[in-house]
Scaffold this active site. Structure first.
Site, short mmCIF file in Angstrom:
data_model
loop_
_atom_site.label_atom_id
_atom_site.label_comp_id
_atom_site.label_asym_id
_atom_site.label_seq_id
_atom_site.Cartn_x
_atom_site.Cartn_y
_atom_site.Cartn_z
N SER A 226 0.86 -1.04 -0.01
CA SER A 226 0.11 0.05 -0.12
C SER A 226 0.87 1.17 0.00
CB SER A 226 -0.74 -0.06 1.22
OG SER A 226 -2.20 0.83 1.08
N ASP A 437 -8.30 -5.88 -5.49
CA ASP A 437 -8.08 -4.69 -4.78
C ASP A 437 -8.61 -3.53 -5.63
OD1 ASP A 437 -7.54 -2.72 -2.82
OD2 ASP A 437 -5.47 -2.86 -3.79
N HIS A 494 -6.25 -6.56 -1.28
CA HIS A 494 -5.17 -5.43 -1.08
C HIS A 494 -4.16 -6.15 -0.11
CE1 HIS A 494 -3.70 -1.39 -0.54
NE2 HIS A 494 -3.80 -1.48 0.44
#
Ligand SMILES: *[C@@H]1O[C@H](CO)[C@@H](O)[C@H](O)[C@H]1NC(C)=O
Ligand SMILES: *[C@@H]1O[C@H](CO)[C@@H](O)[C@H](O)[C@H]1NC(C)=O
Ligand SMILES: *[C@@H]1O[C@H](CO)[C@@H](O)[C@H](O)[C@H]1NC(C)=O
Ligand SMILES: *[C@@H]1O[C@H](CO)[C@@H](O)[C@H](O)[C@H]1NC(C)=O
Ligand SMILES: *[C@@H]1O[C@H](CO)[C@@H](O)[C@H](O)[C@H]1NC(C)=O
Ligand SMILES: *[C@@H]1O[C@H](CO)[C@@H](O)[C@H](O)[C@H]1NC(C)=O
Length: 681
Positions: A226, A437, A494
């Site tokens: 991320s 994601d 994710h």
């Protein structure tokens, strides 16, 4: 079908105007932050930090951790025996410290038999401001936490591959707390990724190596997900500058692994609508169809007006708002539902939309609250070495203060700007993406990777997708050109290691097969045809299969570096007689997926529509897209921008989303109007 093609074309047209290629020519990376120079001086002068102890102090007595004793070893998982954790001081005067939890590679892992113990992984979560205890207890650490807040085994643990350290950083994140200090927030929290966050990380590593000198010569791999995409590339850039000033490779970093990472605000935030459409989530029946198209157009306009060379902000608000409009657009406005931004297969009730996901998150918090756990992990500062207040310690997944201080316009340039230079200096880049994601979706990553240009060549346009077959099932596919490898993991979210633990653990098998297999004589050319086979255990079966132009295949098995004495395992091992360099020839076999004639037809149809679209745009005074009711939208955008400043951010680990259902903006007539326009063709 028509609508879909129409949309594809509009995106193609829009994309032409955006960034064409990222190269090394337009970013001046010569500046060395003062704080990095100070780190070099600090290192060279061999300054001692009186608060840091020796390794014994940090050793964990595993039995003190709830659940540990009940964890069983099995064929693919050996529970960690040697663990260390606690705070390492990074600033003696200010009593600042960072919290880490370290695991030694399992001595008995399959992996330790075939590869030398020579690497150390540093894992960091994103946010900015989210604790790496997320990674440790929800993703790729040796343990997960059950509903009784006790530790259980995680088969996908990366400690089966190498030593791994989970670090809570920047200051103020997780257990790297600030609780007692007289310092103001502005003095304590980082506001600059280069000057502060990077130098704190380097100081941490300098001190860490004093505590664990046996790690100094190990290859360091920084991994994360991320927003850690920003962290990791800035850290790499500054670590290399630090090494240069010191005059030797103090920190042996040349490989980074980034999962669904935020690197390029332009390509990644403009990929939302195309991604939804590609995944079959967005079509003309969407409740906010026209509104979303208008937003996409706004987004493109914004992007076209941005000069990437002077861009410092790490998001493009007008583009991101598309994502937030979209996730609620699939539901009736009365339902207050939305898609989970981290996994589009999951429906959530607004306004969390993923903020409370994964559902085990509360268990992690309760685990740390168990009596004795904070003492066992040396979170409590018994010696009063740090500027903490032990009484108030509690674990928060993400810190808003860290986030708010670091997310500012001048914090740091987007990492995409100097990524080509890092590649030219020898970076090995592994990008892995869960394909479900939304927020840092794989399409955005693919888009920026394909525009990277380094050493005078763009990422190969002829690069081929290679299959990744794990335990005899295709679990993903990857693209590779030179030292950039992009791996998509099917059905991953994710937080890919959360959903696909065994697969993400096997990422290391891929890296090893490709980087250090001396059996392989072929070059991994971008357009070469090959696939990779990995397994959970019995790594001798792992191989790379090359296909030549006749379709003949050559299977090259993993090289086994050291045969350990307890290698006389029963089972599958013995019935396969594979000397490590065995090559298997198989007959011609057609493995191409799409026949050429289909591609030709698709291309032809696209071309016709493209021409038609251009003509329509030029000659029609009322084209579906261009006739967007800008006035109405503009009024709304002002409110949106304010909201964006407060709530929205790219790839944040966790946040509460303020979903607006947008109904007032879209009238049903307009939607059907779009229909008519499209069908008039
Ligand atoms: C740094 O200092 C420590 C103790 O003060 C000493 O043991 C070590 O050898 C020194 N290292 C170098 C490179 O001078
Ligand atoms: C871990 O793997 C073992 C052996 O394959 C299996 O029995 C066990 O259920 C797995 N545990 C989890 C949590 O998936
Ligand atoms: C790619 O990585 C390998 C292994 O680290 C390294 O030896 C090589 O120099 C790198 N290639 C380039 C072009 O940077
Ligand atoms: C992905 O999920 C789909 C739908 O549940 C399933 O059919 C498919 O087998 C899964 N693929 C992998 C590689 O897990
Ligand atoms: C197994 O491989 C070894 C060495 O490559 C060879 O000498 C032996 O004959 C093989 N055994 C069988 C059963 O194929
Ligand atoms: C490919 O396989 C065919 C059929 O087995 C064989 O005739 C041919 O020589 C092979 N080509 C190469 C390059 O090995």
């Amino acid at each position: 079908m028509k609508e879909q093609l129409f949309l594809i074309i509009t995106f193609l047209v829009a994309a032409i105007k955006a960034v064409t290629v990222y190269d090394n020519t337009n970013f001046d990376n010569n500046l060395i932050p003062e704080s990095i120079k100070e780190c070099a001086l600090y290192y060279s002068n061999n300054i001692t930090n009186k608060y840091n102890k020796n390794a014994d102090y940090y050793k964990i007595i595993p039995e003190l951790l709830p659940g540990y004793e009940s964890i069983q070893n099995d064929e693919i998982y050996i529970k960690p025996k040697d663990m260390y954790s606690g705070k390492i001081s990074i600033d003696e005067e200010k009593q600042h410290s960072l919290f880490f939890w370290k695991f030694l590679q399992s001595e008995r892992s399959e992996y330790s038999k075939i590869s030398k113990k020579d690497s150390l992984i540093l894992f960091i979560n994103g946010g900015p401001g989210c604790s790496s205890m997320d990674g440790l207890l929800l993703e790729n650490g040796p343990f997960r936490v059950n509903s009784n807040s006790k530790l259980i085994a995680n088969n996908g643990s990366w400690h089966m591959h190498s030593d791994i350290v989970y670090l809570d950083q920047p200051l103020g994140t997780g257990f790297s707390t600030k609780l007692n200090s007289k310092e103001t927030n502005l003095e304590f929290y980082d506001s600059d990724l280069d000057a502060e966050t990077s130098s704190n990380l380097i100081k941490f590593l300098i001190e860490y190596y004093k505590v664990f000198p046996e790690d100094i010569n190990k290859k360091l791999i920084i991994a994360g997900e991320s927003y850690a995409g920003q962290y990791i590339l800035h850290f790499t850039n500054n670590i290399w500058k630090f090494n240069n000033i010191v005059g030797k490779t103090v920190i042996k970093l040349d490989t980074v692994m980034m999962g669904n990472a935020w690197v390029d605000p332009i390509e990644q935030s403009s990929a939302y609508l195309p991604f939804f459409q590609e995944q079959g989530l967005f079509d003309s029946n969407n409740r906010l169809f026209k509104h979303l198209l208008n937003q996409q157009e706004e987004c493109q306009k914004t992007i076209n007006s941005i000069d990437i060379n002077s861009m410092t902000s790490f998001d493009v608000g007008t583009c991101e708002s598309i994502m937030y409009s979209f996730i609620s657009s699939l539901f009736s406005s009365k339902d207050s539902k939305c898609l989970n931004v981290y996994d589009y297969r999951i429906e959530e009730s607004a306004p969390s939309c993923g903020a409370n996901w994964p559902h085990e998150l509360p268990f992690v918090g309760s685990f740390f609250k168990h009596e004795g756990v904070e003492e066992a992990l040396h979170i409590i500062d018994l010696d009063d070495d740090f500027d903490n207040n032990d009484k108030t310690i509690s674990w928060n997944e993400c810190s808003n203060k860290v986030y708010a201080n670091l997310k500012n316009e001048i914090s740091a340039v987007p990492a995409i700007r100097f990524l080509p230079q890092l590649l030219e200096q020898g970076l090995n880049l592994y990008l892995f993406n869960g394909d479900k994601d939304i927020i840092c979706n794989r399409l955005g990553v693919e888009n920026y990777v394909k525009k990277l240009s380094w050493n005078g060549e763009q990422f190969s346009k002829n690069a081929k997708w290679h299959s990744w077959i794990h335990e005899n099932t295709q679990v993903g596919q990857f693209l590779k050109d030179r030292n950039v490898t992009l791996i998509n993991i099917f059905n991953g979210s994710h937080m890919v290691p959360y959903d696909k633990p065994m697969e993400t653990r096997a990422l290391f098998h891929i890296i090893d097969l490709m980087e250090s297999n001396k059996n392989i004589k072929q070059e991994f050319l971008a357009d070469a045809d090959y696939e990779i086979k990995t397994f959970n255990g019995n790594l001798k079966r792992e191989s790379i299969v090359f296909y030549d132009s006749d379709g003949n295949e050559t299977e090259v098995f993993r090289e086994i570096e050291s045969q350990s004495s307890d290698d006389n395992k029963k089972g599958e091992d013995s019935d396969e007689n594979q000397s490590s360099d065995r090559e298997k020839k198989v007959n011609k076999q057609d493995h191409s997926l799409i026949p050429n004639w289909i591609l030709i037809i698709v291309f032809f149809v696209l071309a016709v529509y493209l021409i038609k679209y251009i003509l329509d745009t030029l000659f029609s005074n009322k084209s579906a897209l261009m006739d967007s009711s800008m006035t109405r939208l503009n009024g709304n955008d002002i409110r949106k921008d304010e909201r964006l400043d407060e709530d929205l951010e790219a790839c944040l680990g966790t946040t509460e989303f303020d979903i607006e259902l947008e109904d007032s903006n879209v009238d049903v007539n307009n939607k059907s109007h779009v229909h008519i326009d499209l069908n008039n063709d």
